[in-house]
Design a protein around this motif. Structure first.
Motif, short mmCIF file in Angstrom:
data_model
loop_
_atom_site.label_atom_id
_atom_site.label_comp_id
_atom_site.label_asym_id
_atom_site.label_seq_id
_atom_site.Cartn_x
_atom_site.Cartn_y
_atom_site.Cartn_z
N GLY A 97 -12.25 6.53 3.92
CA GLY A 97 -11.11 6.01 4.65
C GLY A 97 -10.83 4.56 4.31
N LEU A 98 -11.90 3.78 4.22
CA LEU A 98 -11.77 2.35 3.91
C LEU A 98 -11.10 2.16 2.56
N ALA A 134 -7.47 3.12 2.64
CA ALA A 134 -6.60 2.12 3.26
C ALA A 134 -6.19 1.07 2.24
N LEU A 135 -7.15 0.62 1.43
CA LEU A 135 -6.83 -0.41 0.43
C LEU A 135 -5.91 0.12 -0.66
N PHE A 154 -2.31 0.50 0.46
CA PHE A 154 -1.56 -0.77 0.48
C PHE A 154 -1.13 -1.16 -0.92
#
Lengths: 96, 168, 104
Positions: free
Chosen positions: A61-62, A65-66, A69
């Motif tokens: 997930g982390l 997220a990056l 973006f």
């Protein structure tokens, strides 16, 4: 049980957002929808990890997220300049 | 120097919390990657007051708390406007003056506006923020300048007296 | 105590789920691109924060909670930046917002 409810809500939201992505009407509506879809995916992955009892999924997930973006900003830059290279730097407009 | 040290400590904390595997060889690799990243950043010349905002550190928790409250309030407000039937929006565009002295402060201000539902910073040019608000009331609230004041207090260096000019 | 934490996390997750779906509905209901961004903001901040907070209560004081905090921080920093970039690109492309009051 509660994770299941949360995951269903996330999936329902994703479907609603997909409808907006398909309807448009402008390309920016679509980009907004896809960006939002990405953050929903992060939530989906996080809750799924808890549902399966494997919170290690959070690492995915982390990263997602990056990448989400970076992907959004890249698409916007491409939309604005029609180019991802150094060409943009020579134009008068500031960067995205 | 202190910014470089701050960067190293920050990156090391991030690595330790995300890794969760504390064997000597893995720790060694982690330490190597942290130092290597710090070296590359140092060589690129991007380790400064702006990229490692240590001076904000002490004041950020209070600001984050206040911002959290604002986010909760405006979430409730916008959610009501979405669900209740009938047209309950009156989109408004206003121009706000960002009084922050640093570009970092202005960026924090603009991002805080965007973060609260109901207001979005559309453009930030030479200290002027163009804000799109979902209702005229939201826009009037923003023109009150409360958030501007708070971000200015956030970026103020320690020991400096509080500036209290009237904002418009 | 455990039951209390469970209930609190249940409430947070349910609230997050509700806000998330409301934001999705708003994405369909709002009339133009700029107002849709506000609806997107509801799922992006409110729904995300409440849901991750609910998960944090479930995880307790472990590394998992630290990771959840990082996910939340990253999303809180990147999502307004992406929204702002999007809004600016749209405005520069000449997509005019339908507004009641224009005080630019």
């Amino acid at each position: 049980m509660m994770f299941l409810v949360a995951i269903i809500a996330v999936v329902v939201t994703m479907l609603l957002i997909l409808v907006r992505a398909l309807l448009g009407p402008t390309v920016y509506d679509r980009i907004l929808a896809i960006n939002l879809f990405g953050t929903k995916t992060v939530l989906f992955v996080a809750v799924l990890g808890f549902l399966n009892g494997r919170p290690e999924f959070l690492d995915l997930g982390l990263i997602y997220a990056l990448i989400n973006f970076i992907g959004t900003v890249t698409v916007l830059k491409f939309m604005q300049y029609g180019d991802l290279g150094w060409e943009a730097a020579s134009k008068e407009k500031p960067d995205v | 120097m202190r910014y470089l040290l701050g960067l190293i400590i920050g990156a090391a904390t991030l690595w330790l919390l995300l890794s969760g595997v504390y064997k000597p060889i893995v720790l060694g690799l982690g330490g190597f990657s942290v130092l290597f990243c710090a070296y590359v950043c140092h060589r690129m010349g991007i380790v400064d007051r702006e990229s490692v905002p240590l001076h904000l550190l002490a004041r950020v928790p209070l600001y984050a708390l206040w911002l959290g409250g604002e986010i909760a309030k405006s979430n409730w407000d916008v959610a009501k406007r979405i669900v209740l039937p009938g047209r309950r929006i009156s989109p408004t565009i206003v121009r706000l003056r960002a009084h922050q002295s640093s570009e970092l402060g202005q960026a924090v201000f603009a991002n805080s506006i965007t973060l609260t539902p109901g207001t979005v910073t559309v453009a930030l040019r030479s200290g002027d923020a163009i804000v799109h608000a979902i209702t005229a009331d939201n826009a009037t609230d923003m023109e009150g300048g409360d958030m501007d004041q708070r971000v200015r207090r956030l970026e103020r260096p320690f020991g400096a007296p509080a500036r209290r000019e009237a904002s418009q | 105590m455990n039951a209390l934490i469970d209930t609190a996390s249940w409430i947070l997750l349910a609230g997050g789920a509700l806000l998330s779906v409301i934001g999705g509905i708003g994405m369909l209901r709002m009339p133009d691109f700029y107002t849709r961004m506000h609806a997107a903001s509801v799922t992006d901040t409110g729904g995300m924060i409440l849901m991750l907070a609910g998960l944090m209560l479930q995880a307790g004081l472990t590394l998992v909670t630290a990771k959840l905090v990082f996910v939340m921080l990253f999303l809180l920093i990147t999502s307004p930046t992406a929204t702002h970039a999007l809004a600016r690109a749209a405005l520069e492309d000449g997509i005019e917002p339908q507004v009641d009051h224009d005080k630019r």
